[in-house]
Design an enzyme around this catalytic site. Structure first.
Site, PDB file in Angstrom:
ATOM      1  N   SER A  35       0.886  -1.179   0.000  1.00 16.01           N
ATOM      2  CA  SER A  35       0.000   0.000   0.000  1.00 16.01           C
ATOM      3  C   SER A  35       0.916   1.219   0.000  1.00 16.01           C
ATOM      4  O   SER A  35       1.352   1.669   1.054  1.00 16.01           O
ATOM      5  CB  SER A  35      -0.889   0.010   1.239  1.00 16.01           C
ATOM      6  OG  SER A  35      -1.624  -1.181   1.327  1.00 16.01           O
TER       7      SER A  35
ATOM      8  N   LYS B 168      -6.658   2.159  -2.742  1.00 13.42           N
ATOM      9  CA  LYS B 168      -6.343   1.427  -1.505  1.00 13.42           C
ATOM     10  C   LYS B 168      -6.284   2.368  -0.295  1.00 13.42           C
ATOM     11  O   LYS B 168      -6.864   2.094   0.758  1.00 13.42           O
ATOM     12  CB  LYS B 168      -5.010   0.688  -1.680  1.00 13.42           C
ATOM     13  CG  LYS B 168      -4.467   0.048  -0.430  1.00 13.42           C
ATOM     14  CD  LYS B 168      -5.332  -1.099   0.077  1.00 13.42           C
ATOM     15  CE  LYS B 168      -4.897  -1.543   1.466  1.00 13.42           C
ATOM     16  NZ  LYS B 168      -5.789  -2.545   2.039  1.00 13.42           N
TER      17      LYS B 168
ATOM     18  N   LYS C 182      -0.019   5.246   8.340  1.00 13.78           N
ATOM     19  CA  LYS C 182       0.669   5.521   7.063  1.00 13.78           C
ATOM     20  C   LYS C 182      -0.341   5.641   5.915  1.00 13.78           C
ATOM     21  O   LYS C 182      -0.290   6.577   5.118  1.00 13.78           O
ATOM     22  CB  LYS C 182       1.668   4.373   6.805  1.00 13.78           C
ATOM     23  CG  LYS C 182       2.408   4.396   5.492  1.00 13.78           C
ATOM     24  CD  LYS C 182       1.869   3.450   4.421  1.00 13.78           C
ATOM     25  CE  LYS C 182       1.666   2.026   4.840  1.00 13.78           C
ATOM     26  NZ  LYS C 182       1.196   1.113   3.807  1.00 13.78           N
TER      27      LYS C 182
HETATM   28  P1  NAD Z   1       5.130  -6.197   7.540  1.00 12.65           P
HETATM   29  O1  NAD Z   1       5.760  -5.083   8.260  1.00 12.65           O
HETATM   30  O2  NAD Z   1       4.664  -7.409   8.284  1.00 12.65           O
HETATM   31  O3  NAD Z   1       6.128  -6.748   6.378  1.00 12.65           O
HETATM   32  C1  NAD Z   1       6.994  -5.939   5.644  1.00 12.65           C
HETATM   33  C2  NAD Z   1       8.224  -6.793   5.280  1.00 12.65           C
HETATM   34  O4  NAD Z   1       9.078  -6.004   4.460  1.00 12.65           O
HETATM   35  C3  NAD Z   1       9.053  -7.216   6.514  1.00 12.65           C
HETATM   36  O5  NAD Z   1       9.314  -8.597   6.471  1.00 12.65           O
HETATM   37  C4  NAD Z   1      10.332  -6.384   6.395  1.00 12.65           C
HETATM   38  O6  NAD Z   1      11.467  -7.032   6.911  1.00 12.65           O
HETATM   39  C5  NAD Z   1      10.416  -6.214   4.888  1.00 12.65           C
HETATM   40  N1  NAD Z   1      11.212  -5.047   4.487  1.00 12.65           N
HETATM   41  C6  NAD Z   1      11.137  -3.774   4.969  1.00 12.65           C
HETATM   42  N2  NAD Z   1      12.006  -2.993   4.322  1.00 12.65           N
HETATM   43  C7  NAD Z   1      12.644  -3.775   3.411  1.00 12.65           C
HETATM   44  C8  NAD Z   1      13.656  -3.532   2.437  1.00 12.65           C
HETATM   45  N3  NAD Z   1      14.193  -2.316   2.278  1.00 12.65           N
HETATM   46  N4  NAD Z   1      14.059  -4.583   1.677  1.00 12.65           N
HETATM   47  C9  NAD Z   1      13.520  -5.821   1.832  1.00 12.65           C
HETATM   48  N5  NAD Z   1      12.560  -6.105   2.740  1.00 12.65           N
HETATM   49  C10 NAD Z   1      12.133  -5.094   3.519  1.00 12.65           C
HETATM   50  O7  NAD Z   1       3.947  -5.571   6.696  1.00 12.65           O
HETATM   51  P2  NAD Z   1       2.638  -6.307   6.109  1.00 12.65           P
HETATM   52  O8  NAD Z   1       1.567  -6.311   7.144  1.00 12.65           O
HETATM   53  O9  NAD Z   1       3.054  -7.569   5.435  1.00 12.65           O
HETATM   54  O10 NAD Z   1       2.208  -5.238   4.994  1.00 12.65           O
HETATM   55  C11 NAD Z   1       2.904  -5.096   3.770  1.00 12.65           C
HETATM   56  C12 NAD Z   1       2.155  -4.072   2.920  1.00 12.65           C
HETATM   57  O11 NAD Z   1       0.824  -4.551   2.676  1.00 12.65           O
HETATM   58  C13 NAD Z   1       2.003  -2.704   3.604  1.00 12.65           C
HETATM   59  O12 NAD Z   1       2.095  -1.702   2.638  1.00 12.65           O
HETATM   60  C14 NAD Z   1       0.618  -2.762   4.213  1.00 12.65           C
HETATM   61  O13 NAD Z   1       0.067  -1.472   4.386  1.00 12.65           O
HETATM   62  C15 NAD Z   1      -0.114  -3.605   3.177  1.00 12.65           C
HETATM   63  N6  NAD Z   1      -1.271  -4.374   3.659  1.00 12.65           N
HETATM   64  C16 NAD Z   1      -1.226  -5.035   4.859  1.00 12.65           C
HETATM   65  C17 NAD Z   1      -2.340  -5.779   5.266  1.00 12.65           C
HETATM   66  C18 NAD Z   1      -2.352  -6.543   6.584  1.00 12.65           C
HETATM   67  O14 NAD Z   1      -3.424  -6.994   6.988  1.00 12.65           O
HETATM   68  N7  NAD Z   1      -1.226  -6.723   7.255  1.00 12.65           N
HETATM   69  C19 NAD Z   1      -3.478  -5.859   4.437  1.00 12.65           C
HETATM   70  C20 NAD Z   1      -3.464  -5.210   3.218  1.00 12.65           C
HETATM   71  C21 NAD Z   1      -2.345  -4.471   2.825  1.00 12.65           C
END
Ligand code: NAD
Length: 303
Positions: free
Chosen positions: A103, A178, A247
């Site tokens: 997102s 989104k 965010k």
């Molecule tokens: P999260 O924080 O669990 O996962 C993010 C991952 O990215 C982590 O494993 C982290 O180590 C990795 N990361 C961060 N910086 C990095 C980099 N520079 N290089 C490589 N890896 C890196 O987040 P999430 O809950 O999985 O969400 C991911 C995205 O999806 C976000 O944008 C969030 O807003 C969106 N989203 C989340 C949900 C939910 O229910 N959790 C639902 C829909 C959308």
């Protein structure tokens, strides 16, 4: 249209882990990368996929690279790298494709798309809705922005992760929809918490009131799917963090400002969520926001 065989996946967090897992299970040849080495090792130990040393390593052999990262800052860092040679953009082949399923900010996505296009790489934004359980089941909603032909190229890949796949318009529009969707969802959440707290002070049991709302016109996704499961139960465990919600709300308000739409209500909603975040602290679930409203009202919704 060139088929997509080799997929690179960057970001194996709460969402990326199960999404990439579905691609591996579907038989795609998969190379993964996460900055957190333990998460990457855990993924590779449980799925038929190769690990990578860097985003550049993922990029070199991939027809398609998917990013599932916290925000646009992380996406920009991975795409552009710290030097000319170590980002995705420098190492992806001309004719390959980058799909950002995070997102992200639609405005940053547009900028990245222009840069990638100058290097012969196509970009699509395809954020998701549905949370961790739907990521596991492959039943996410996917909102895709970019060229419609690119969506067709990605359709089989998307169908592995999502049940409903929407074309939202030009590049960045998926990210715009989104962020605006989450604004609506966040507004519905705190509105539901507030009315239940008022009801409680009047003497109505919150669970009984929620049941009435769910049979009435005030019902929303929070009253139907979150209140009982995460707030009344005190589990606060949806898997979507408060930090990521703030965010997304900031993205929505920034977009409104950029487009010169007043969006007074959305601005107030973001301010309330941000105030809750600074009061409660970081690293919490977004449903924890209910506790801040409870503190203000000096009342509790759960047992
Ligand atoms: P999260 O924080 O669990 O996962 C993010 C991952 O990215 C982590 O494993 C982290 O180590 C990795 N990361 C961060 N910086 C990095 C980099 N520079 N290089 C490589 N890896 C890196 O987040 P999430 O809950 O999985 O969400 C991911 C995205 O999806 C976000 O944008 C969030 O807003 C969106 N989203 C989340 C949900 C939910 O229910 N959790 C639902 C829909 C959308």
């Amino acid at each position: 249209m060139k088929a997509l065989h080799q997929i690179g996946f960057v970001g194996l967090g709460k969402m990326g882990f199960p999404m990439a897992g579905r691609l591996a299970a579907a038989g795609f040849s998969l190379k993964v990368y996460d900055i957190d080495r333990r998460v990457q090792e855990q993924f590779v130990a449980h799925h038929p996929a190769a690990g990578s040393e860097s985003p550049a390593d993922v990029a070199r052999r991939s027809d398609l690279v998917i990013t599932m990262l916290p925000d646009s800052n992380a996406v920009r860092a991975v795409v552009l790298g710290s030097s000319e040679e170590d980002g995705l953009a420098a190492c992806m082949a001309s004719g390959s494709l980058l799909v950002d399923m995070s997102s992200s900010s639609p405005l940053v996505t547009r900028e990245l798309g222009i840069y990638l296009e100058s290097r012969g790489i196509q970009m699509m934004d395809a954020p998701v809705s549905g949370g961790v359980s739907k990521a596991r089941d492959g039943t996410l909603s996917i909102m895709a922005g970019g060229e419609s032909e690119v969506l067709e190229r990605c359709r089989t890949v998307f169908a592995t992760m999502g049940e409903r796949i929407f074309f939202s318009g030009p590049l960045g529009s998926g990210h715009a929809v989104k962020a605006l969707n989450n604004m609506l969802s966040a507004a519905g959440f705190i509105a539901a918490v507030e009315v239940l707290l008022v009801g409680r002070r009047f003497g109505v049991d919150p669970q009984a009131m929620n049941e009435i709302l769910n049979a009435s016109t005030g019902r929303n996704n929070t009253t139907e799917n979150k209140m009982e499961k995460h707030v009344f139960s005190r589990s606060f465990s949806s898997g979507f963090s408060l930090d990521l919600m703030v965010k997304d709300l900031t993205t929505a308000v920034d977009l409104a400002r950029e487009l010169e739409v007043p969006a007074i209500f959305c601005t107030s909603c973001r301010e309330l969520w941000a105030a809750a975040q600074s009061s409660l602290g970081r690293g919490l679930d977004h449903t924890d926001v209910a506790r801040w409203f409870e503190q203000l009202a000096n009342a509790r919704l759960g047992a």
